[in-house]
Write an enzyme that holds these catalytic residues in place. Structure first.
Site, PDB file in Angstrom:
ATOM      1  N   SER A  46      37.478  29.984  -0.474  1.00  0.00           N
ATOM      2  CA  SER A  46      38.804  29.185  -0.342  1.00  0.00           C
ATOM      3  C   SER A  46      38.352  28.062   0.432  1.00  0.00           C
ATOM      4  O   SER A  46      37.633  28.190   1.477  1.00  0.00           O
ATOM      5  CB  SER A  46      39.862  30.083   0.399  1.00  0.00           C
ATOM      6  OG  SER A  46      40.897  29.083   0.934  1.00  0.00           O
ATOM      7  N   TYR A  92      42.905  36.107   7.561  1.00  0.00           N
ATOM      8  CA  TYR A  92      42.753  35.661   6.017  1.00  0.00           C
ATOM      9  C   TYR A  92      41.558  34.876   5.950  1.00  0.00           C
ATOM     10  O   TYR A  92      40.588  35.332   5.210  1.00  0.00           O
ATOM     11  CB  TYR A  92      43.852  35.016   5.337  1.00  0.00           C
ATOM     12  CG  TYR A  92      43.532  34.505   4.028  1.00  0.00           C
ATOM     13  CD1 TYR A  92      43.372  35.302   3.087  1.00  0.00           C
ATOM     14  CD2 TYR A  92      43.348  33.142   4.244  1.00  0.00           C
ATOM     15  CE1 TYR A  92      42.970  34.353   1.924  1.00  0.00           C
ATOM     16  CE2 TYR A  92      43.043  32.450   2.992  1.00  0.00           C
ATOM     17  CZ  TYR A  92      42.986  33.083   1.833  1.00  0.00           C
ATOM     18  OH  TYR A  92      42.568  32.548   0.628  1.00  0.00           O
ATOM     19  N   LYS A 125      37.476  35.647   4.221  1.00  0.00           N
ATOM     20  CA  LYS A 125      36.760  34.716   3.401  1.00  0.00           C
ATOM     21  C   LYS A 125      35.510  34.456   3.772  1.00  0.00           C
ATOM     22  O   LYS A 125      34.401  34.289   2.835  1.00  0.00           O
ATOM     23  CB  LYS A 125      37.743  33.646   2.992  1.00  0.00           C
ATOM     24  CG  LYS A 125      38.613  33.710   2.151  1.00  0.00           C
ATOM     25  CD  LYS A 125      38.289  34.306   0.646  1.00  0.00           C
ATOM     26  CE  LYS A 125      39.623  35.045   0.137  1.00  0.00           C
ATOM     27  NZ  LYS A 125      39.127  35.700  -1.232  1.00  0.00           N
TER      28      LYS A 125
HETATM   29  C1  UD1 Z   1      47.514  28.148   2.505  1.00  0.00           C
HETATM   30  C2  UD1 Z   1      46.666  28.786   3.435  1.00  0.00           C
HETATM   31  C3  UD1 Z   1      45.226  28.857   3.096  1.00  0.00           C
HETATM   32  C4  UD1 Z   1      45.111  29.508   1.855  1.00  0.00           C
HETATM   33  C5  UD1 Z   1      46.259  29.056   0.833  1.00  0.00           C
HETATM   34  C6  UD1 Z   1      46.319  29.959  -0.246  1.00  0.00           C
HETATM   35  C7  UD1 Z   1      47.853  28.272   5.659  1.00  0.00           C
HETATM   36  C8  UD1 Z   1      47.816  27.607   7.148  1.00  0.00           C
HETATM   37  N1  UD1 Z   1      47.091  28.226   4.897  1.00  0.00           N
HETATM   38  O1  UD1 Z   1      46.808  26.589   2.372  1.00  0.00           O
HETATM   39  O2  UD1 Z   1      44.498  29.287   4.142  1.00  0.00           O
HETATM   40  O3  UD1 Z   1      44.179  29.460   1.245  1.00  0.00           O
HETATM   41  O4  UD1 Z   1      47.284  28.790   1.403  1.00  0.00           O
HETATM   42  O5  UD1 Z   1      47.007  29.410  -1.362  1.00  0.00           O
HETATM   43  O6  UD1 Z   1      48.702  28.960   5.428  1.00  0.00           O
HETATM   44  N2  UD1 Z   1      54.434  22.910   3.263  1.00  0.00           N
HETATM   45  C9  UD1 Z   1      55.780  22.617   3.709  1.00  0.00           C
HETATM   46  N3  UD1 Z   1      56.846  23.434   3.385  1.00  0.00           N
HETATM   47  C10 UD1 Z   1      56.625  24.541   2.838  1.00  0.00           C
HETATM   48  C11 UD1 Z   1      55.337  25.133   2.575  1.00  0.00           C
HETATM   49  C12 UD1 Z   1      54.197  24.170   3.111  1.00  0.00           C
HETATM   50  O7  UD1 Z   1      55.860  21.628   4.191  1.00  0.00           O
HETATM   51  O8  UD1 Z   1      57.518  25.222   2.603  1.00  0.00           O
HETATM   52  C13 UD1 Z   1      53.188  21.884   3.522  1.00  0.00           C
HETATM   53  C14 UD1 Z   1      52.118  22.589   4.519  1.00  0.00           C
HETATM   54  O9  UD1 Z   1      52.372  22.285   5.746  1.00  0.00           O
HETATM   55  C15 UD1 Z   1      51.017  21.960   4.031  1.00  0.00           C
HETATM   56  C16 UD1 Z   1      51.385  21.789   2.391  1.00  0.00           C
HETATM   57  O10 UD1 Z   1      52.713  21.804   2.213  1.00  0.00           O
HETATM   58  O11 UD1 Z   1      50.882  20.583   4.393  1.00  0.00           O
HETATM   59  C17 UD1 Z   1      50.533  23.053   1.685  1.00  0.00           C
HETATM   60  O12 UD1 Z   1      51.061  24.075   2.284  1.00  0.00           O
HETATM   61  P1  UD1 Z   1      50.207  25.617   1.401  1.00  0.00           P
HETATM   62  O13 UD1 Z   1      51.012  25.583  -0.050  1.00  0.00           O
HETATM   63  O14 UD1 Z   1      51.037  26.679   2.392  1.00  0.00           O
HETATM   64  O15 UD1 Z   1      48.816  25.418   1.425  1.00  0.00           O
HETATM   65  P2  UD1 Z   1      47.935  25.265   2.557  1.00  0.00           P
HETATM   66  O16 UD1 Z   1      48.462  25.563   3.911  1.00  0.00           O
HETATM   67  O17 UD1 Z   1      46.989  24.253   2.298  1.00  0.00           O
END
Ligand code: UD1
Length: 336
Positions: A126, A150, A154
């Site tokens: 990842s 997590y 990895k």
């Molecule tokens: C997350 C994990 C990452 C993992 C991946 C697996 C964290 C900090 N990181 O990645 O380690 O490999 O999932 O799929 O959890 N967001 C919102 N509202 C929400 C959900 C997300 O605003 O309800 C935003 C987050 O702040 C971020 C973006 O959307 O900026 C993507 O979030 P997400 O889909 O959870 O992915 P990652 O954080 O990149």
């Protein structure tokens, strides 16, 4: 005769799409899954998509006796190892479970592979191993770190594979650093199906679009990005699946191990993803701005040149296709 590939975690989100891509590329495949985060009807759906029976063994990758039996029963040419736990928040609450499934699970698999003399493995890593990179787009030589159990698993798995490959040149590993996989197969028969309230952005938006959740919380709009919301490199799961086939081809033909990013190389903000999903589902989606999520980074997107150079990989599907295919999947799922 078609070469047979073992897919651990092959009934899950990325595993099931990779199964389809493998069959389309002329491989045969055996799935091992404990169904801890996959629905049982996935195998029926894979049979509809591929038009051939699915061999799926229910069980845990930690069971070496089961793994030994699978290698004895099937002439496996290589393994793609998806089986792992992946929820960051849960990993903070249950570190031992994550260490065990993700690290001990890999070690059990490697021991069994060595006994069976199968030395080709594609590993699901990842972009989490980069933390917040100093330079964007981030390339494979960037420093690695971790922010949670997590991410630690990895990193330890990657480093373990490096040690093993260095000690015995019969091994060849394809380490794939996924960016943010989203979307679904074009039939809408398989897709991402989290058991609980989703943590990840697109599955959450999908449930707002179907009306199952009231509104999206945008975790922070005060980042140093053009619209203030977090930026990520979203990649269509079918492009990601194709990357696995190409990694496997490289391992089986040249026997050369590799560590590559699998992303599109383009970053999109949370609000851009929300707008793309609105275009896909045809109506506006409610959201509110909420405080930043602990552990989140502002901006990550990948340098994809190495994957192109080594594997010939190039993501072809854009954000609108990712959201349209996700919507096709969740809308169908809700109605069946
Ligand atoms: C997350 C994990 C990452 C993992 C991946 C697996 C964290 C900090 N990181 O990645 O380690 O490999 O999932 O799929 O959890 N967001 C919102 N509202 C929400 C959900 C997300 O605003 O309800 C935003 C987050 O702040 C971020 C973006 O959307 O900026 C993507 O979030 P997400 O889909 O959870 O992915 P990652 O954080 O990149």
């Amino acid at each position: 005769m078609a070469q047979k590939i073992l897919l651990t975690g092959g009934a899950g989100f990325i595993g099931s799409h990779t199964y389809v891509a493998l069959k389309n590329a002329g491989f045969d495949a055996v799935i091992l899954d404990n169904f801890s985060n996959a629905r049982r009807d996935v195998t029926d759906r894979l049979e509809v998509i591929t038009g051939t029976p699915v061999t799926c063994i229910e069980g845990d990758v930690l069971s070496e006796s089961l793994l030994d039996r699978i290698f004895a029963d099937h002439d496996i040419a290589a393994v793609i190892h998806f089986a792992a736990q992946k929820a960051v928040g849960e990993s903070v609450e249950k570190p031992l479970e994550y260490l065990n499934t993700n690290i001990a699970g890999l070690y059990a698999l490697l021991r069994s592979m060595r006994r069976a003399e199968v030395f080709r493995l594609v590993f699901s890593s990842s972009a989490t191993v980069y933390g917040q990179p100093d330079h964007l787009p981030v390339n494979e030589t960037a420093g690695r770190s971790f922010n949670n159990p997590y991410g630690f698993t990895k990193l330890v798995c990657e480093q373990s594979l490096e040690q093993i490959a260095a000690s015995d040149d019969r091994w060849a590993f394809g380490v794939l650093r996924y960016f943010n996989p989203v979307g679904a197969h074009e039939t809408g028969l398989i897709g991402e199906d989290p058991n609980d309230i989703p943590n990840n952005l697109v599955p959450y938006i999908a449930k707002v679009a179907t009306g199952e959740l009231a509104r999206l919380s945008v975790w922070g709009n005060d980042y140093d990005t053009p619209d203030g919301t977090g930026i990520r490199d979203y990649i269509h799961v079918m492009d990601l699946a194709k990357g696995h086939v190409q990694s496997l081809d490289a391992l089986l033909t040249s026997g050369a191990g590799h560590v590559v990013n699998l992303g599109t190389g383009t970053g999109y903000s949370v609000l851009e993803v929300l707008q793309a999903y609105e275009r896909a589902c045809g109506h506006t989606l409610p959201y509110r701005i909420a405080p930043r999520r602990a552990g989140d980074v502002a901006c990550v997107y990948g340098d994809t040149r190495l994957a192109k150079q080594i594997l010939g990989f190039k993501a072809e599907l854009g954000l609108d296709e990712m959201c349209a295919s996700s919507w096709n999947w969740v809308a169908r799922r809700k109605n069946t």
